[in-house]
Scaffold this motif. Structure first.
Motif, PDB file in Angstrom:
ATOM      1  N   THR A  60       0.739  -1.198  -0.002  1.00  0.00           N
ATOM      2  CA  THR A  60      -0.039  -0.074   0.225  1.00  0.00           C
ATOM      3  C   THR A  60       1.044   1.280  -0.035  1.00  0.00           C
ATOM      4  OG1 THR A  60      -0.057   0.127   2.332  1.00  0.00           O
ATOM      5  CG2 THR A  60      -1.870  -1.232   1.380  1.00  0.00           C
ATOM      6  N   TYR A  61       0.296   2.483  -0.314  1.00  0.00           N
ATOM      7  CA  TYR A  61       0.992   3.626  -0.336  1.00  0.00           C
ATOM      8  C   TYR A  61       1.415   3.908   1.402  1.00  0.00           C
ATOM      9  CZ  TYR A  61      -2.691   7.037   0.997  1.00  0.00           C
ATOM     10  OH  TYR A  61      -4.021   7.448   1.565  1.00  0.00           O
ATOM     11  N   GLU A  62       0.513   3.436   2.141  1.00  0.00           N
ATOM     12  CA  GLU A  62       1.070   3.601   3.397  1.00  0.00           C
ATOM     13  C   GLU A  62       2.293   2.844   3.900  1.00  0.00           C
ATOM     14  OE1 GLU A  62      -2.103   2.685   2.405  1.00  0.00           O
ATOM     15  OE2 GLU A  62      -3.587   3.779   3.430  1.00  0.00           O
ATOM     16  N   ALA A  63       2.301   1.644   3.323  1.00  0.00           N
ATOM     17  CA  ALA A  63       3.593   0.990   3.601  1.00  0.00           C
ATOM     18  C   ALA A  63       4.870   1.539   2.886  1.00  0.00           C
ATOM     19  CB  ALA A  63       3.213  -0.477   3.426  1.00  0.00           C
ATOM     20  N   VAL A  64       4.602   1.871   1.667  1.00  0.00           N
ATOM     21  CA  VAL A  64       5.733   2.471   0.989  1.00  0.00           C
ATOM     22  C   VAL A  64       6.306   3.921   1.618  1.00  0.00           C
ATOM     23  CG1 VAL A  64       6.357   3.522  -1.084  1.00  0.00           C
ATOM     24  CG2 VAL A  64       5.155   1.618  -1.228  1.00  0.00           C
ATOM     25  N   PHE A  65       5.240   4.638   2.040  1.00  0.00           N
ATOM     26  CA  PHE A  65       5.635   5.811   2.809  1.00  0.00           C
ATOM     27  C   PHE A  65       6.029   5.634   4.170  1.00  0.00           C
ATOM     28  CE2 PHE A  65       1.916   8.582   0.345  1.00  0.00           C
ATOM     29  CZ  PHE A  65       2.721   8.272  -1.061  1.00  0.00           C
ATOM     30  N   ALA A  66       5.508   4.601   4.863  1.00  0.00           N
ATOM     31  CA  ALA A  66       6.365   4.327   6.219  1.00  0.00           C
ATOM     32  C   ALA A  66       7.905   3.871   5.920  1.00  0.00           C
ATOM     33  CB  ALA A  66       5.441   3.322   6.593  1.00  0.00           C
ATOM     34  N   GLU A  67       7.923   3.323   5.097  1.00  0.00           N
ATOM     35  CA  GLU A  67       9.357   2.887   4.599  1.00  0.00           C
ATOM     36  C   GLU A  67      10.389   3.959   4.210  1.00  0.00           C
ATOM     37  OE1 GLU A  67      12.402   0.451   4.645  1.00  0.00           O
ATOM     38  OE2 GLU A  67      10.586  -0.563   5.430  1.00  0.00           O
ATOM     39  N   ILE A  68       9.695   5.028   3.430  1.00  0.00           N
ATOM     40  CA  ILE A  68      10.510   6.130   3.057  1.00  0.00           C
ATOM     41  C   ILE A  68      10.868   6.894   4.397  1.00  0.00           C
ATOM     42  CG2 ILE A  68      10.306   8.250   1.949  1.00  0.00           C
ATOM     43  CD1 ILE A  68       8.790   6.893  -0.149  1.00  0.00           C
ATOM     44  N   ALA A  70      10.992   5.837   7.384  1.00  0.00           N
ATOM     45  CA  ALA A  70      11.725   4.791   8.522  1.00  0.00           C
ATOM     46  C   ALA A  70      13.303   5.186   7.817  1.00  0.00           C
ATOM     47  CB  ALA A  70      11.327   3.328   8.440  1.00  0.00           C
ATOM     48  N   GLN A  71      13.520   5.374   6.586  1.00  0.00           N
ATOM     49  CA  GLN A  71      14.798   5.190   6.084  1.00  0.00           C
ATOM     50  C   GLN A  71      15.383   6.803   6.267  1.00  0.00           C
ATOM     51  OE1 GLN A  71      15.115   3.953   1.944  1.00  0.00           O
ATOM     52  NE2 GLN A  71      13.803   2.097   2.357  1.00  0.00           N
ATOM     53  N   GLY A  72      14.384   7.575   6.941  1.00  0.00           N
ATOM     54  CA  GLY A  72      14.984   9.218   7.021  1.00  0.00           C
ATOM     55  C   GLY A  72      14.778   9.915   5.929  1.00  0.00           C
ATOM     56  N   TYR A  73      14.604   9.679   4.766  1.00  0.00           N
ATOM     57  CA  TYR A  73      14.214  10.393   3.612  1.00  0.00           C
ATOM     58  C   TYR A  73      13.103  11.856   4.004  1.00  0.00           C
ATOM     59  CZ  TYR A  73      16.906   6.981   0.718  1.00  0.00           C
ATOM     60  OH  TYR A  73      17.915   6.269   0.618  1.00  0.00           O
ATOM     61  N   TRP A  74      12.312  11.342   4.830  1.00  0.00           N
ATOM     62  CA  TRP A  74      11.115  12.178   5.122  1.00  0.00           C
ATOM     63  C   TRP A  74      11.193  12.427   6.489  1.00  0.00           C
ATOM     64  CZ3 TRP A  74       6.564   9.928   1.988  1.00  0.00           C
ATOM     65  CH2 TRP A  74       6.688  10.104   0.774  1.00  0.00           C
ATOM     66  N   LEU A  75      10.893  13.786   7.035  1.00  0.00           N
ATOM     67  CA  LEU A  75      10.563  14.174   8.456  1.00  0.00           C
ATOM     68  C   LEU A  75       8.986  13.551   8.605  1.00  0.00           C
ATOM     69  CD1 LEU A  75      11.931  17.648   8.478  1.00  0.00           C
ATOM     70  CD2 LEU A  75      13.102  15.388   9.166  1.00  0.00           C
ATOM     71  N   GLU A  76       8.668  13.299   9.618  1.00  0.00           N
ATOM     72  CA  GLU A  76       7.541  12.893  10.244  1.00  0.00           C
ATOM     73  C   GLU A  76       6.306  13.985   9.845  1.00  0.00           C
ATOM     74  OE1 GLU A  76       4.258  10.627  11.601  1.00  0.00           O
ATOM     75  OE2 GLU A  76       6.165  10.148  11.517  1.00  0.00           O
ATOM     76  N   ALA A  77       6.649  15.188   9.984  1.00  0.00           N
ATOM     77  CA  ALA A  77       5.652  16.110   9.568  1.00  0.00           C
ATOM     78  C   ALA A  77       5.396  16.247   7.840  1.00  0.00           C
ATOM     79  CB  ALA A  77       6.268  17.594   9.900  1.00  0.00           C
ATOM     80  N   GLN A  78       6.106  15.915   7.175  1.00  0.00           N
ATOM     81  CA  GLN A  78       6.375  15.685   5.683  1.00  0.00           C
ATOM     82  C   GLN A  78       5.449  14.687   5.561  1.00  0.00           C
ATOM     83  OE1 GLN A  78      10.640  15.605   4.973  1.00  0.00           O
ATOM     84  NE2 GLN A  78      10.207  17.447   3.617  1.00  0.00           N
TER      85      GLN A  78
END
Length: 100
Positions: A60-68, A70-78
């Protein structure tokens, strides 16, 4: 002249689609209404470090975004802002694309 069988036409279209996707410099991910990944290119694997096997499992996109995230590419706010924007677009029944 006989028309091409539908299976051959579909295979040809799939090959052409894969060729086009492989030529694009950006990562591409297409999610269906159930939020499952249904189409992606190799750049998605290369840029974000996802395995093709994982992507082929139709996360799901939720899983893809969660992985991104978790890898530190995005901040939680983003991450939260992106999910909120997607939810709003779905509620309004509009299409959207994300470019990073």
């Amino acid at each position: 002249m006989h028309p091409e069988p539908i299976e051959m036409r579909l295979q040809k279209l799939k090959q052409e689609q894969e060729l086009i996707l492989s030529q694009v410099d950006n990562a591409i991910a297409l999610f269906d209404r159930e939020h499952r990944l249904v189409l992606f290119n190799n750049k998605l694997s290369a840029i974000w470090g996802f395995s093709s096997q994982w992507l082929q499992s139709k996360p799901t996109y939720e899983a893809v975004f969660a992985e991104i995230l978790a890898q530190g590419y995005w901040l939680e706010a983003q991450h939260k802002q992106l999910v909120s924007t997607i939810e709003q677009a779905e509620a309004e029944n509009v299409s959207y694309y994300i470019e990073q």
